[in-house]
Design an enzyme around this catalytic site. Structure first.
Site, PDB file in Angstrom:
ATOM      1  N   HIS A  91       0.541  -1.837   0.048  1.00 45.54           N
ATOM      2  CA  HIS A  91      -0.103   0.209   0.179  1.00 45.54           C
ATOM      3  C   HIS A  91       0.989   1.475   0.214  1.00 45.54           C
ATOM      4  CE1 HIS A  91       0.523  -0.177   4.384  1.00 45.54           C
ATOM      5  NE2 HIS A  91       0.871   1.440   3.812  1.00 45.54           N
ATOM      6  N   ASP A 149       2.648   8.240  12.577  1.00 41.76           N
ATOM      7  CA  ASP A 149       1.852   7.355  12.523  1.00 41.76           C
ATOM      8  C   ASP A 149       1.060   6.496  13.199  1.00 41.76           C
ATOM      9  OD1 ASP A 149       0.205   5.555  10.657  1.00 41.76           O
ATOM     10  OD2 ASP A 149       1.927   4.310  10.324  1.00 41.76           O
ATOM     11  N   LYS A 203      15.481   9.471  30.679  1.00 43.67           N
ATOM     12  CA  LYS A 203      14.513   8.910  31.656  1.00 43.67           C
ATOM     13  C   LYS A 203      13.496   8.378  30.796  1.00 43.67           C
ATOM     14  CE  LYS A 203      11.891  13.603  32.527  1.00 43.67           C
ATOM     15  NZ  LYS A 203      11.506  14.524  33.690  1.00 43.67           N
TER      16      LYS A 203
END
Length: 576
Positions: A123, A188, A232
Site C-alpha cells: 500500500h 503514524d 528517563k
C-alpha cells in the site's frame, strides 16, 4: 505560511481541535483523499468491535497534525536548519501516507499476496502513486508552487511516505517522523494507537505528548542526525511497543477478526476468478483503484451475475454470522516455524488428515476444508529489542546520543521483556454454510408417503450418523452437557440445534427414519455443493435427538472434527 483564512479547524475525536494549513485542506478536498472515508481503519475488526467504525480518513488527518506538532516542538528547542517548505512536506507526507490502502485495509494486502504473489504489491507504493495523481491537478499544482514547493520537494514527500534505503545523512531525522525505518517509532503509530484504543474502548498507556516534549535531534559518530529521547523516558518508549503488542493480541489479530478477514479475502478471491470482477486489474489505473473501497462487498452482494454466486454465499455467511469455525491455536517461539511457508502448511495439514482417514474409513475431511493463519507477534523489529535502535540523551549532555545499553537498569527497570517475538497459529474449519443446515430442520418436519421408502434406502454402516439420547436426559440435563458428551476428545464439533413441537416430528418414530431423513437432506445438499472442492459424505455428520418433555423434541447436528490427539500431533509436526 500561506493564507491563514483558508486554513480549517477540525474537531478530532482524539486530538481535539486541530488546524490544517490551507494546502493540506486543498489535498483533503480531493476525491483521492475523500475515498479514505470508505475504508475502515481496522478492516474486519469492525465486525467484532462495534466501536471500531473509524476510517483511514480521520487517521490520516491525525498523522498530519502530529507530524506538524513534532516538528514544531523540535524546532522550538534547537536550530534544525530546515525550511518551511520541508516542514510542509512532512505534514503532506503524513496526510497522504495511507492513500494507497485497499478495501478493508491490510486484508486487501493479504488478498493481493494470494492472487498476485509475484507483484509484491504494497500500500505504500500505491500511496505514492495516488499522491502523484493529486499533484497533477491544476489547482493543487498552482497552490504548491505558491508555497515554494518544487519537483525536489515532491520527491521528498514520496520518500517520506515510503523511505528509501539510501536516506541522506544530514536530514535523515525528517524520515523518522511519519514512517520511521530505524526504530519504528513514528507519528503514524502514535495516532493509530491512541485512535484505535479510543474506538475499541481500551486504554493507551503510552504518552505521545511526553514523547513530543522530550524528543531532540542529535548527531551520532557517523554524522547522522536522528531523533533521540531523554534517558528517563526509556520506560515510556517500551510502553509504546507494549501497547502495540496488546492491540495486536486483543484486537488486530483477534480470532474472530481473523476469521472475518479470511472470509472477506475468500469472497474477493471468488469474485476475482470471474470475468465480472477483476479486482486486481483495478490497480493498473488510478481511476479504477478509486472505486476500490469497503463497498466492494455490497457491490458483489447486490450483483445478480450467476458467476458471483460463490462470492455472494461467503458474504451472506458473514452477514448472518455464519463464520468459519475456530478449531484451535498454538503459540510457538519466533524461530520454531521459520521453515514453514503457505505450501508447507497445506502439505502438513493434508498429511495429518490423511493419517486420520487411515484410522477412520468414514472420515472425509480434506485440507480444503481448513485454513491456517500464521501470525507473527513482535515489537516491530522481529526478535530484536526495538529500543536498542533508539538513541537517548541526558539532561547534562543533550547533544550526545547513547544506546539504551549504556543506561543503567537502575535508571530504567529490571522488569523489561526478555523476548520480543512469538508466532501464533490458528486453525479454522470452513465447513458447511448454515443455510444448508436450516434445510435439515425443514426436512425433519416434512411428512410424506415416501418416508417408508426412505427408510429402506438408508446407507450401509450408518449407525454412527444418528443417536437418540432421550434415555440419558436425566443425567445430561443441559444442552451444553449433551454437546460435551458428543464432542468428547474433538471427535465431533457442534453445528446447530433446533427445538420442535413433538407433533412436528411424531412421524419420525424410529431411528431408521431419523437416519433416512438425514440422508435425504444430504442428497439435496450435494446438488448445491461443489464436492470436488468440498468432498463431504453423509458420514461426516451426526444427528442427535432428545426429549426433555412430552411436548418438545430437540435436534442437534454435529460434524466430524479433528480429535484432540490428532490436533496435538499436527502442532508437533509443524515444528519439525
Amino acid at each position: 505560511m500561506g493564507d491563514n483564512k483558508s486554513s480549517k479547524i477540525f474537531n478530532d475525536s482524539v486530538h481535539g481541535h486541530i488546524e490544517m494549513p490551507p494546502l493540506l485542506v486543498k489535498i483533503i478536498d480531493t476525491p483521492e483523499f475523500q475515498r479514505l472515508r470508505n475504508i475502515k481503519q481496522l478492516g474486519g475488526g469492525y465486525y467484532v468491535f462495534p466501536g471500531a467504525s473509524h476510517n483511514r480518513f480521520e487517521h490520516s488527518i491525525g498523522v498530519a497534525h502530529l507530524a506538524g506538532q513534532l516538528l514544531k516542538s523540535l524546532r522550538a528547542h534547537q536550530d534544525l536548519d530546515i525550511t518551511e517548505q520541508e516542514e510542509l512536506c512532512v505534514q503532506i507526507a503524513g496526510l497522504c501516507h495511507d492513500l494507497g490502502h485497499g478495501p478493508f485495509s491490510h486484508a486487501f494486502e493479504v488478498f493481493m499476496k494470494e492472487v498476485k504473489p509475484n507483484l509484491n504489491w504494497k500500500h505504500e507504493d500505491q500511496s505514492v502513486k495516488m499522491f502523484k495523481e493529486i499533484i497533477k491537478k491544476a489547482h493543487i499544482k498552482e497552490d504548491m508552487a505558491k508555497e515554494g514547493l518544487t519537483t525536489n520537494h515532491f520527491k521528498l514527500i514520496e520518500h517520506l511516505i515510503h523511505p528509501p534505503e539510501d536516506i541522506p545523512k544530514d536530514k535523515c531525522f525528517l524520515y523518522e517522523i511519519v514512517s520511521n525505518p530505524r526504530t519504528g517509532i513514528d507519528v503514524d503509530k502514535m495516532d493509530y494507537f491512541i485512535r484505535d484504543c479510543h474506538h475499541l474502548g481500551m486504554k493507551c498507556n503510552f504518552s505521545h505528548e511526553r514523547y513530543m516534549k522530550f524528543a531532540r535531534v542529535c548527531t551520532d559518530d557517523h554524522g547522522e542526525r536522528q531523533i533521540c529521547m531523554r534517558d528517563k523516558e526509556a520506560m515510556n518508549m517500551y510502553e509504546l511497543f507494549h501497547v502495540r503488542t496488546l492491540l495486536h493480541h486483543n484486537a488486530y489479530q483477534h480470532r474472530v477478526t481473523k476469521v472475518v478477514e479470511l472470509m472477506i479475502v475468500d469472497a474477493l478471491k471468488a469474485a476475482e476468478k470471474t470475468k465480472v470482477f477483476k479486482i486486481s486489474a483495478a490497480l493498473e489505473k488510478t481511476e479504477d483503484f478509486m472505486t476500490l473501497t469497503d463497498d466492494i462487498l455490497q457491490q458483489i452482494n447486490r450483483s445478480t451475475e450467476p458467476q458471483l454466486e460463490k462470492a455472494r454465499e461467503i458474504i451472506d455467511r458473514i452477514l448472518n454470522r455464519d463464520l468459519y469455525r475456530f478449531i484451535g491455536e498454538e503459540t510457538f517461539g519466533p524461530n520454531e516455524l521459520k521453515h514453514m511457508d503457505d505450501k508447507k502448511w497445506q502439505e502438513t495439514l493434508a498429511a495429518s488428515l490423511k493419517k486420520l482417514r487411515e484410522k477412520d474409513d468414514d472420515q472425509c475431511l480434506n485440507s480444503v476444508h481448513f485454513k491456517t493463519q500464521c501470525i507473527n507477534f513482535n515489537y516491530g523489529k522481529q526478535e530484536k529489542d526495538p529500543i536498542k535502535f533508539l538513541r537517548f540523551y541526558s539532561k547534562d549532555d543533550p547533544v550526545t546520543p547513547v544506546e539504551v545499553s549504556s543506561l543503567s537498569k537502575k535508571k530504567v527497570s529490571f522488569l523489561l521483556p526478555q523476548k520480543f517475538a512469538e508466532t501464533k497459529v490458528m486453525l479454522f474449519y470452513k465447513g458447511l454454510p448454515m443455510k444448508h443446515v436450516k434445510k435439515l430442520w425443514e426436512e425433519l418436519q416434512t411428512h410424506s408417503a415416501l418416508d417408508e421408502e426412505e427408510t429402506t434406502s438408508a446407507v450401509e454402516d450408518e449407525a454412527a450418523i444418528y443417536e437418540n439420547l432421550t434415555g440419558e436426559i436425566q443425567e445430561l440435563s443441559t444442552s451444553q452437557q449433551i454437546i460435551n458428551k458428543i464432542s468428547e476428545n474433538g471427535r465431533y464439533n457442534f453445528f446447530d440445534e433446533k427445538t420442535f413441537k413433538s407433533e412436528e416430528v411424531n412421524h419420525l418414530n424410529s431411528d431408521e427414519k431419523w437416519k433416512a431423513k438425514l440422508k435425504t437432506w444430504f442428497v439435496k445438499v450435494k446438488e448445491k455443493l461443489d464436492l470436488s472442492q468440498q468432498p463431504f459424505t453423509v458420514n461426516d455428520f451426526k444427528l442427535v435427538s432428545y426429549s426433555q418433555s412430552p411436548s418438545l423434541t430437540n435436534g442437534m447436528l454435529f460434524y466430524k472434527g479433528i480429535p484432540k490427539e490428532e490436533l496435538e500431533n499436527f502442532w508437533k509436526k509443524v515444528q519439525n
